[in-house]
Design a protein around this motif. Structure first.
Motif, PDB file in Angstrom:
ATOM      1  N   ILE A 142       6.931  -9.993   9.195  1.00  0.00           N
ATOM      2  CA  ILE A 142       5.510 -10.175   9.509  1.00  0.00           C
ATOM      3  C   ILE A 142       4.573  -9.217   8.788  1.00  0.00           C
ATOM      4  CG2 ILE A 142       6.092 -11.084  11.796  1.00  0.00           C
ATOM      5  CD1 ILE A 142       5.304  -8.431  13.010  1.00  0.00           C
ATOM      6  N   ALA A 143       5.069  -8.319   7.948  1.00  0.00           N
ATOM      7  CA  ALA A 143       4.185  -7.298   7.373  1.00  0.00           C
ATOM      8  C   ALA A 143       4.193  -7.339   5.853  1.00  0.00           C
ATOM      9  CB  ALA A 143       4.599  -5.904   7.853  1.00  0.00           C
ATOM     10  N   SER A 144       3.170  -6.728   5.261  1.00  0.00           N
ATOM     11  CA  SER A 144       3.107  -6.554   3.810  1.00  0.00           C
ATOM     12  C   SER A 144       3.906  -5.316   3.421  1.00  0.00           C
ATOM     13  CB  SER A 144       1.655  -6.392   3.359  1.00  0.00           C
ATOM     14  OG  SER A 144       0.907  -7.556   3.648  1.00  0.00           O
ATOM     15  N   VAL A 145       4.749  -5.463   2.395  1.00  0.00           N
ATOM     16  CA  VAL A 145       5.657  -4.389   1.987  1.00  0.00           C
ATOM     17  C   VAL A 145       5.496  -4.120   0.497  1.00  0.00           C
ATOM     18  CG1 VAL A 145       8.069  -3.651   1.850  1.00  0.00           C
ATOM     19  CG2 VAL A 145       7.311  -5.097   3.755  1.00  0.00           C
ATOM     20  N   ASN A 146       5.475  -2.855   0.109  1.00  0.00           N
ATOM     21  CA  ASN A 146       5.528  -2.483  -1.294  1.00  0.00           C
ATOM     22  C   ASN A 146       6.987  -2.137  -1.610  1.00  0.00           C
ATOM     23  OD1 ASN A 146       5.573  -0.722  -3.705  1.00  0.00           O
ATOM     24  ND2 ASN A 146       3.348  -0.886  -3.603  1.00  0.00           N
ATOM     25  N   TRP A 147       7.685  -3.056  -2.282  1.00  0.00           N
ATOM     26  CA  TRP A 147       9.121  -2.904  -2.469  1.00  0.00           C
ATOM     27  C   TRP A 147       9.480  -1.800  -3.450  1.00  0.00           C
ATOM     28  CZ3 TRP A 147      12.243  -4.562   0.981  1.00  0.00           C
ATOM     29  CH2 TRP A 147      11.869  -5.666   1.780  1.00  0.00           C
ATOM     30  N   TRP A 148       8.591  -1.468  -4.368  1.00  0.00           N
ATOM     31  CA  TRP A 148       8.855  -0.333  -5.255  1.00  0.00           C
ATOM     32  C   TRP A 148       8.870   0.961  -4.458  1.00  0.00           C
ATOM     33  CZ3 TRP A 148      10.750  -1.216  -9.869  1.00  0.00           C
ATOM     34  CH2 TRP A 148      10.480  -2.425 -10.499  1.00  0.00           C
ATOM     35  N   ALA A 149       7.936   1.082  -3.520  1.00  0.00           N
ATOM     36  CA  ALA A 149       7.913   2.273  -2.673  1.00  0.00           C
ATOM     37  C   ALA A 149       9.143   2.318  -1.779  1.00  0.00           C
ATOM     38  CB  ALA A 149       6.635   2.289  -1.825  1.00  0.00           C
ATOM     39  N   VAL A 150       9.531   1.157  -1.240  1.00  0.00           N
ATOM     40  CA  VAL A 150      10.731   1.087  -0.408  1.00  0.00           C
ATOM     41  C   VAL A 150      11.951   1.565  -1.187  1.00  0.00           C
ATOM     42  CG1 VAL A 150      12.359  -0.490   0.721  1.00  0.00           C
ATOM     43  CG2 VAL A 150       9.893  -0.749   1.098  1.00  0.00           C
ATOM     44  N   ALA A 151      12.105   1.053  -2.425  1.00  0.00           N
ATOM     45  CA  ALA A 151      13.273   1.416  -3.232  1.00  0.00           C
ATOM     46  C   ALA A 151      13.303   2.909  -3.532  1.00  0.00           C
ATOM     47  CB  ALA A 151      13.270   0.616  -4.540  1.00  0.00           C
ATOM     48  N   ALA A 152      12.143   3.476  -3.869  1.00  0.00           N
ATOM     49  CA  ALA A 152      12.084   4.902  -4.203  1.00  0.00           C
ATOM     50  C   ALA A 152      12.442   5.762  -2.998  1.00  0.00           C
ATOM     51  CB  ALA A 152      10.692   5.255  -4.726  1.00  0.00           C
ATOM     52  N   VAL A 153      11.854   5.445  -1.856  1.00  0.00           N
ATOM     53  CA  VAL A 153      12.132   6.222  -0.640  1.00  0.00           C
ATOM     54  C   VAL A 153      13.578   6.027  -0.203  1.00  0.00           C
ATOM     55  CG1 VAL A 153      11.560   6.491   1.806  1.00  0.00           C
ATOM     56  CG2 VAL A 153       9.729   6.220   0.125  1.00  0.00           C
ATOM     57  N   ALA A 154      14.097   4.800  -0.338  1.00  0.00           N
ATOM     58  CA  ALA A 154      15.473   4.519   0.083  1.00  0.00           C
ATOM     59  C   ALA A 154      16.479   5.333  -0.723  1.00  0.00           C
ATOM     60  CB  ALA A 154      15.770   3.029  -0.051  1.00  0.00           C
ATOM     61  N   VAL A 155      16.296   5.372  -2.043  1.00  0.00           N
ATOM     62  CA  VAL A 155      17.214   6.148  -2.893  1.00  0.00           C
ATOM     63  C   VAL A 155      17.182   7.626  -2.495  1.00  0.00           C
ATOM     64  CG1 VAL A 155      17.614   6.987  -5.238  1.00  0.00           C
ATOM     65  CG2 VAL A 155      17.127   4.569  -4.852  1.00  0.00           C
ATOM     66  N   GLY A 156      15.980   8.161  -2.372  1.00  0.00           N
ATOM     67  CA  GLY A 156      15.854   9.570  -2.023  1.00  0.00           C
ATOM     68  C   GLY A 156      16.378   9.884  -0.636  1.00  0.00           C
ATOM     69  N   SER A 157      16.036   9.043   0.356  1.00  0.00           N
ATOM     70  CA  SER A 157      16.432   9.345   1.734  1.00  0.00           C
ATOM     71  C   SER A 157      17.929   9.227   1.948  1.00  0.00           C
ATOM     72  CB  SER A 157      15.692   8.417   2.704  1.00  0.00           C
ATOM     73  OG  SER A 157      16.126   7.080   2.589  1.00  0.00           O
ATOM     74  N   THR A 158      18.587   8.330   1.201  1.00  0.00           N
ATOM     75  CA  THR A 158      20.044   8.210   1.322  1.00  0.00           C
ATOM     76  C   THR A 158      20.724   9.492   0.854  1.00  0.00           C
ATOM     77  OG1 THR A 158      19.916   5.819   0.941  1.00  0.00           O
ATOM     78  CG2 THR A 158      22.057   6.871   0.630  1.00  0.00           C
ATOM     79  N   ILE A 159      20.270  10.005  -0.279  1.00  0.00           N
ATOM     80  CA  ILE A 159      20.819  11.269  -0.795  1.00  0.00           C
ATOM     81  C   ILE A 159      20.507  12.417   0.161  1.00  0.00           C
ATOM     82  CG2 ILE A 159      20.710  12.944  -2.685  1.00  0.00           C
ATOM     83  CD1 ILE A 159      19.954  10.550  -4.513  1.00  0.00           C
ATOM     84  N   GLY A 160      19.239  12.501   0.564  1.00  0.00           N
ATOM     85  CA  GLY A 160      18.823  13.589   1.440  1.00  0.00           C
ATOM     86  C   GLY A 160      19.491  13.539   2.795  1.00  0.00           C
ATOM     87  N   GLY A 161      19.659  12.326   3.358  1.00  0.00           N
ATOM     88  CA  GLY A 161      20.295  12.207   4.666  1.00  0.00           C
ATOM     89  C   GLY A 161      21.727  12.700   4.662  1.00  0.00           C
TER      90      GLY A 161
ATOM     91  N   ILE B 245      -0.266   8.424  -3.389  1.00  0.00           N
ATOM     92  CA  ILE B 245      -0.104   7.713  -4.658  1.00  0.00           C
ATOM     93  C   ILE B 245      -0.820   6.365  -4.650  1.00  0.00           C
ATOM     94  CG2 ILE B 245       2.064   8.867  -5.146  1.00  0.00           C
ATOM     95  CD1 ILE B 245       3.581   6.413  -4.327  1.00  0.00           C
ATOM     96  N   GLY B 246      -1.559   6.082  -3.555  1.00  0.00           N
ATOM     97  CA  GLY B 246      -2.458   4.937  -3.586  1.00  0.00           C
ATOM     98  C   GLY B 246      -2.167   3.783  -2.664  1.00  0.00           C
ATOM     99  N   LEU B 247      -1.119   3.856  -1.825  1.00  0.00           N
ATOM    100  CA  LEU B 247      -0.833   2.757  -0.916  1.00  0.00           C
ATOM    101  C   LEU B 247      -1.762   2.811   0.295  1.00  0.00           C
ATOM    102  CD1 LEU B 247       1.779   2.743  -2.675  1.00  0.00           C
ATOM    103  CD2 LEU B 247       3.009   2.074  -0.590  1.00  0.00           C
ATOM    104  N   PRO B 248      -2.245   1.653   0.782  1.00  0.00           N
ATOM    105  CA  PRO B 248      -3.012   1.631   2.030  1.00  0.00           C
ATOM    106  C   PRO B 248      -2.160   2.184   3.177  1.00  0.00           C
ATOM    107  CG  PRO B 248      -3.189  -0.467   0.875  1.00  0.00           C
ATOM    108  CD  PRO B 248      -2.110   0.319   0.183  1.00  0.00           C
ATOM    109  N   PRO B 249      -2.774   2.841   4.161  1.00  0.00           N
ATOM    110  CA  PRO B 249      -1.985   3.505   5.204  1.00  0.00           C
ATOM    111  C   PRO B 249      -0.980   2.615   5.926  1.00  0.00           C
ATOM    112  CG  PRO B 249      -4.247   4.245   5.307  1.00  0.00           C
ATOM    113  CD  PRO B 249      -4.206   3.149   4.280  1.00  0.00           C
ATOM    114  N   VAL B 250      -1.377   1.398   6.328  1.00  0.00           N
ATOM    115  CA  VAL B 250      -0.439   0.542   7.052  1.00  0.00           C
ATOM    116  C   VAL B 250       0.714   0.100   6.145  1.00  0.00           C
ATOM    117  CG1 VAL B 250      -0.150  -1.657   8.250  1.00  0.00           C
ATOM    118  CG2 VAL B 250      -2.161  -0.243   8.722  1.00  0.00           C
ATOM    119  N   VAL B 251       0.404  -0.271   4.889  1.00  0.00           N
ATOM    120  CA  VAL B 251       1.460  -0.644   3.941  1.00  0.00           C
ATOM    121  C   VAL B 251       2.375   0.547   3.671  1.00  0.00           C
ATOM    122  CG1 VAL B 251       1.936  -1.432   1.589  1.00  0.00           C
ATOM    123  CG2 VAL B 251       0.032  -2.415   2.868  1.00  0.00           C
TER     124      VAL B 251
END
Length: 252
Positions: free
Chosen positions: A200-219, A38-44
């Protein structure tokens, strides 16, 4: 900010990853390539994915709480190795040139896919060794968990498979109790790396929020129904996603 469809795709990938991580590991083979796609740089993408999967790791560990009974002392000792290894792996991710990540990660994904494929053989090998296992794991288990922590802090895909193999080789425990311990140690690795990345790192917080919501349900639900998932189908899906990720990183 993510587009609506990109956010929904990230949430769906998080659900799948959370469920897979609770059962066996390798969930990052779903979420990481999705975030790259969806367009995020690999490290981010890797950093955001790691942080987003922490809630899913917690819910997966909680789902196996019955199998964790009697393992507190062991896990406290091993968690120190996981945390130290994760700090080293996360530090390497940040200080090494991003070009190194692009070269190394396809190799790591390939290794993860191989581990997923050979897991049935690995499980049989674990069972054969179990009768000779040290009751407390010993120093070699601690070092193995430390190495898995380094791998997980740098790039976490299939760290669960690594941990199952390592724990099963040194502990006289059934696979479900080993899997429960794996979930706790994976949580320690992900949480430790996440704290480091927050500083120390660059974070995309929208991606974090989306993955967090999904992973909590899935876990949570993955832990409940994990024993019903057909293992060959699950391995096949993970390997296919891994191959797509390799192609995307090498030629995308």
């Amino acid at each position: 900010m993510l587009e609506v469809w990109d956010a929904l795709l990230a949430v769906a990938a998080g659900v799948a990853a959370g469920a897979i991580n609770a059962v066996v590991g390798s969930g990052s083979l779903i979420t990481f390539p999705t975030l790259v796609a969806i367009g995020l740089p690999p490290v981010v993408a890797n950093v955001s994915n790691n942080i987003g999967l922490v809630p899913g790791s917690f819910s997966g560990a909680y789902g196996y709480r019955r199998e964790l009974e009697g393992q507190r002392e062991r896990l406290v000792r091993l968690a120190a190795g996981s945390a130290l290894g994760s700090l080293l792996g996360g530090w390497l991710l940040i200080v090494l040139d991003p070009g190194v990540f692009r070269v190394v990660v396809p190799v790591l994904i390939g290794l993860a896919c191989v581990l997923v494929v050979i897991q049935p053989w690995l499980s049989r090998w674990m069972a054969a060794r179990r009768e000779h296992a040290h009751p407390h794991g010993g120093p070699w288990l601690w070092l193995g968990v430390f190495g898995a922590g380094v791998y997980g802090g740098y790039f976490g895909a299939a760290q669960g498979v690594l941990l199952i193999g390592i724990l099963g080789s040194f502990l006289d425990e059934g696979i479900q109790r080993i899997n429960a311990a794996k979930n706790v140690l994976s949580l320690v690795v992900n949480f430790t790396a996440a704290v480091l990345f927050l500083v120390i790192a660059s974070v995309n917080w929208w991606a974090v929020a989306a993955v967090a919501v999904g992973s909590t349900i899935g876990g949570y639900f993955g832990a409940r129904v994990g024993r019903r998932i057909p293992a060959p189908l699950l391995r096949g899906i993970i390997v296919c996603v891994g191959i797509v990720a390799i192609i995307k990183l090498m030629y995308g």
